[in-house]
Design a protein around this motif. Structure first.
Motif, PDB file in Angstrom:
ATOM      1  N   ALA A   1      17.294   1.748   5.937  1.00  0.00           N
ATOM      2  CA  ALA A   1      16.613   2.843   5.247  1.00  0.00           C
ATOM      3  C   ALA A   1      15.247   3.116   5.867  1.00  0.00           C
ATOM      4  CB  ALA A   1      16.459   2.508   3.760  1.00  0.00           C
ATOM      5  N   ALA A   2      14.532   2.039   6.186  1.00  0.00           N
ATOM      6  CA  ALA A   2      13.207   2.227   6.793  1.00  0.00           C
ATOM      7  C   ALA A   2      13.323   2.925   8.138  1.00  0.00           C
ATOM      8  CB  ALA A   2      12.517   0.868   6.954  1.00  0.00           C
TER       9      ALA A   2
ATOM     10  N   ARG B   1      16.219   1.857  14.834  1.00  0.00           N
ATOM     11  CA  ARG B   1      15.523   3.052  15.336  1.00  0.00           C
ATOM     12  C   ARG B   1      15.996   3.407  16.737  1.00  0.00           C
ATOM     13  NH1 ARG B   1       9.245   3.326  14.486  1.00  0.00           N
ATOM     14  NH2 ARG B   1       9.738   5.399  15.234  1.00  0.00           N
TER      15      ARG B   1
ATOM     16  N   TRP C   1      20.243  14.941   4.830  1.00  0.00           N
ATOM     17  CA  TRP C   1      20.897  13.703   4.416  1.00  0.00           C
ATOM     18  C   TRP C   1      22.364  13.699   4.822  1.00  0.00           C
ATOM     19  CZ3 TRP C   1      21.046   8.945   3.981  1.00  0.00           C
ATOM     20  CH2 TRP C   1      21.995   8.271   3.209  1.00  0.00           C
TER      21      TRP C   1
ATOM     22  N   TYR D   1      14.144   6.552   7.663  1.00  0.00           N
ATOM     23  CA  TYR D   1      12.961   7.303   7.244  1.00  0.00           C
ATOM     24  C   TYR D   1      12.043   7.579   8.434  1.00  0.00           C
ATOM     25  CZ  TYR D   1       8.432   8.463   5.453  1.00  0.00           C
ATOM     26  OH  TYR D   1       7.247   9.099   5.263  1.00  0.00           O
ATOM     27  N   LEU D   2      11.765   6.527   9.203  1.00  0.00           N
ATOM     28  CA  LEU D   2      10.811   6.684  10.306  1.00  0.00           C
ATOM     29  C   LEU D   2      11.330   7.647  11.368  1.00  0.00           C
ATOM     30  CD1 LEU D   2       9.595   3.021  10.720  1.00  0.00           C
ATOM     31  CD2 LEU D   2       8.260   4.979   9.940  1.00  0.00           C
TER      32      LEU D   2
ATOM     33  N   GLU E   1      13.999  10.010  11.045  1.00  0.00           N
ATOM     34  CA  GLU E   1      14.547  11.305  10.674  1.00  0.00           C
ATOM     35  C   GLU E   1      13.681  12.093   9.694  1.00  0.00           C
ATOM     36  OE1 GLU E   1      17.669  12.540  11.716  1.00  0.00           O
ATOM     37  OE2 GLU E   1      17.818  10.878  13.120  1.00  0.00           O
ATOM     38  N   TYR E   2      12.854  11.420   8.926  1.00  0.00           N
ATOM     39  CA  TYR E   2      12.118  12.141   7.882  1.00  0.00           C
ATOM     40  C   TYR E   2      10.621  12.230   8.138  1.00  0.00           C
ATOM     41  CZ  TYR E   2      16.229  12.300   4.893  1.00  0.00           C
ATOM     42  OH  TYR E   2      17.472  12.559   4.380  1.00  0.00           O
ATOM     43  N   SER E   3       9.999  11.097   8.494  1.00  0.00           N
ATOM     44  CA  SER E   3       8.538  11.119   8.581  1.00  0.00           C
ATOM     45  C   SER E   3       8.109  12.043   9.713  1.00  0.00           C
ATOM     46  CB  SER E   3       8.009   9.718   8.843  1.00  0.00           C
ATOM     47  OG  SER E   3       8.151   9.392  10.209  1.00  0.00           O
TER      48      SER E   3
END
Ligand SMILES: Nc1ncnc2c1ncn2[C@@H]1O[C@H](COP(=O)(O)OP(=O)(O)O)[C@@H](O)[C@H]1O
Ligand SMILES: [Mg+2]
Lengths: 278, 250
Positions: A79-80, A150, A172, A83-84, A86-88
């Motif tokens: 999940a981290a 990653r 998502w 997030y790093l 694809e989202y942040s």
């Protein structure tokens, strides 16, 4: 020309030193321990008498620890990483987190042990339990899993994301149906390598209190436990020769385990590389 | 009534001013070709119509893009729903690493459609429309990555058609294809025109002349000239256009 071949022989020499030392170690261990390994050795509980001692509790402790560590670290790590990647947005904060995660991967494992002791064992009052040990090892493997995941996510070409988004998929849906399946093999490889590292870790578990004589197989996550490296460490510090033999036999089992995990990782990676070509 | 309308679009990538005040109106059921040298902003402009530039962090856009009269940047439209109405085909064929069937069914599946019969019918119809059905009908379960480049590109077109958009954006759809595949795709574009509004970027002058109704010439982020295709190629108003279409620069 002369320098070139000189360097070549120097390199061969260095390589042989490494290999010879490794071979000697393996030879020493196998000659001492191989004959000790039998079904009883695997299924016996620990004992004061070396010829009756076995690794059952250590083996089960290890299974418990590995399973719980996977259950805790994988969801958080993946999940981290998602997030790093694809989202942040790529701002300074993301850079800061990125650098810190890379640094965490290099922190000596005993530091994680001390953190685990303070936070999980004392503060959260989990005691010397399987859960406390797993949480501590999860901290240890988390950075490795995040970095590996990653890298895997990065290897998925952007054109696939654009195709999915262009068809009206949400970010998502794109991650779940396209990105993660496309790099699943690499993620799994990273996880297995991280776990195989955790399996051999002794220091953090000693610090959180696994170094205890455990006469029973753990039944719940709150039970006390021991693991193979600690059992081996324990045996090597005994004076009787019989325990040295036991330690050698335990090392062989541990080596087999790590070897197996690494083989699975390599097979997965090769299969993945063959299957996905963009 | 115009299908697509751009009004004074200014687009920046960070400091870089990539589109400088572009206005254009496109009628339904036409094929519009964007031509111009590399880096002049054709792809960037094309990607404004389905808000694909939203994916780029540094990108900032001013002006209005209207689709069927609605401003897709200002009205509270749902970007995701909007993209379903605007299909896009990319320069390099980009099938998903899934089976041929799943590639075409993807757009339906993400909408929660699981009805087997409906999926099968839509996949077949889309593949037929994309002139690919006869070549793949026996191995729909095979990986899409095993297809040739030309087949992959037609698969990507079929995948787009499956969600029944009303506009199809194509960014150099033939630049990675051999001449025979190119001819097939061009023929396809000609047929699709009856149902869809098509906007395509191309580097191939003959292709623009063959398939498009209207042609827009871009240069350094500006729309230099936009007119009926025969006019652009035989009697352009601007000298720059003349030079470009006759191959004197670009
Ligand atoms: N993601 C991006 N970030 C920064 N600059 C970009 C990006 N994409 C395109 N550009 C710049 O915008 C200009 C227009 O690019 P593009 O629309 O791809 O041109 P074309 O499709 O006509 O070759 C180019 O100068 C390019 O360098
Ligand atoms: Mg382009």
């Amino acid at each position: 020309m002369f320098k070139d071949s000189l360097f070549k022989y120097f390199a061969i020499f260095c390589t042989s030193i490494g290999l010879i030392v490794l071979a000697l170690l393996l030879f020493d261990i196998f000659s001492k321990g191989l004959t000790r390994i039998d079904w009883d050795f695997i299924t016996n509980l620990p004992s004061r008498r070396p010829e009756r001692a076995g690794i059952l509790t250590a083996l089960f402790g290890m299974m418990w620890i590995v399973t719980l560590t996977i259950l805790i670290a994988c969801p958080i790590g993946i999940a981290a990483a998602v997030y790093l990647e694809e989202y942040s947005s790529k701002n300074r904060f993301a850079k800061f987190i990125e650098i810190n995660i890379s640094n965490l991967a290099g922190v000596p494992s005993i530091i994680y042990g001390i953190l685990g002791l303070e936070v999980f064992v004392r503060l959260l009052k989990l005691g010397n339990s399987v859960l406390a040990g797993s949480l501590t090892l999860s901290l240890l493997v988390l950075p490795v899993i995040i970095v590996a995941t990653r890298e895997a996510i990065k290897s998925v070409p952007n054109s696939l994301r654009e195709a999915s988004i262009g068809l009206g998929a949400t970010p998502w849906q794109t991650i779940q149906r396209i990105v993660l399946p496309a790099c699943f093999g690499s993620i799994l490889t990273g996880i297995i390598l991280a776990i195989s590292r955790a399996v051999g870790e002794t220091a953090p578990l000693i610090v959180v209190g696994a170094l205890v004589y455990v006469p029973f197989v753990p039944q719940t996550p709150m039970d006390q436990f021991t693991v193979l490296p600690i059992q081996i460490f324990n045996w090597t510090s005994r004076p009787q020769h019989g325990f040295v033999v036991n330690a050698a036999a335990g090392i062989i089992i541990l080596l087999l385990f790590v070897f197996l995990l690494n083989s699975i990782a390599i097979i997965l990676r090769n299969r993945h590389n063959k299957r996905v070509k963009y | 009534m115009y299908k697509l309308e751009a009004r004074d679009i200014q687009l920046y990538y960070g400091q870089k001013h990539a589109l400088k005040g572009i206005s254009m109106a496109i009628k339904p059921n036409t094929v519009t070709a964007f031509i111009g040298p590399s880096g002049c902003g054709k792809s960037t402009f094309l990607r404004c119509f389905n808000r694909m530039n939203d994916l780029i962090d540094t990108c900032r856009i001013e002006g209005e893009i209207l689709i069927d009269g609605r401003d897709i940047y200002k009205d509270r439209i749902n970007v995701v729903d909007h993209r379903k109405k605007i299909g896009m085909v990319f320069q390099k064929p980009n099938p998903f690493p899934k089976s041929i069937f799943e590639n075409v069914a993807y757009g339906l599946r993400i909408n929660g459609i699981t009805h087997k019969k409906f999926l099968e019918e839509t996949v077949e119809r889309s593949l037929r429309q994309a002139a690919l059905w006869d070549e793949v009908k026996d191995d729909l379960k095979k990986s899409a990555l095993a297809l040739s480049g030309g087949q992959q590109q037609r698969l990507c077109i079929a995948r787009t058609l499956a969600v029944e958009p009303s506009v199809i954006l194509m960014d150099e759809p033939c630049s990675a294809l051999d001449p025979i595949s190119t001819a097939k795709v061009e023929e396809l574009i000609h047929e699709l025109k009856n149902k869809y509004t098509i906007v395509m970027v191309t580097h191939n002058m003959q292709q623009a002349a063959r398939v498009s109704d209207r042609t827009a010439f871009f240069y350094l982020g500006e729309l230099i000239e936009y007119d009926d295709t025969p006019t652009i190629f035989t009697n352009p108003a601007k000298e720059a256009t003349q030079n470009y279409v006759t191959g004197r620069f670009g």
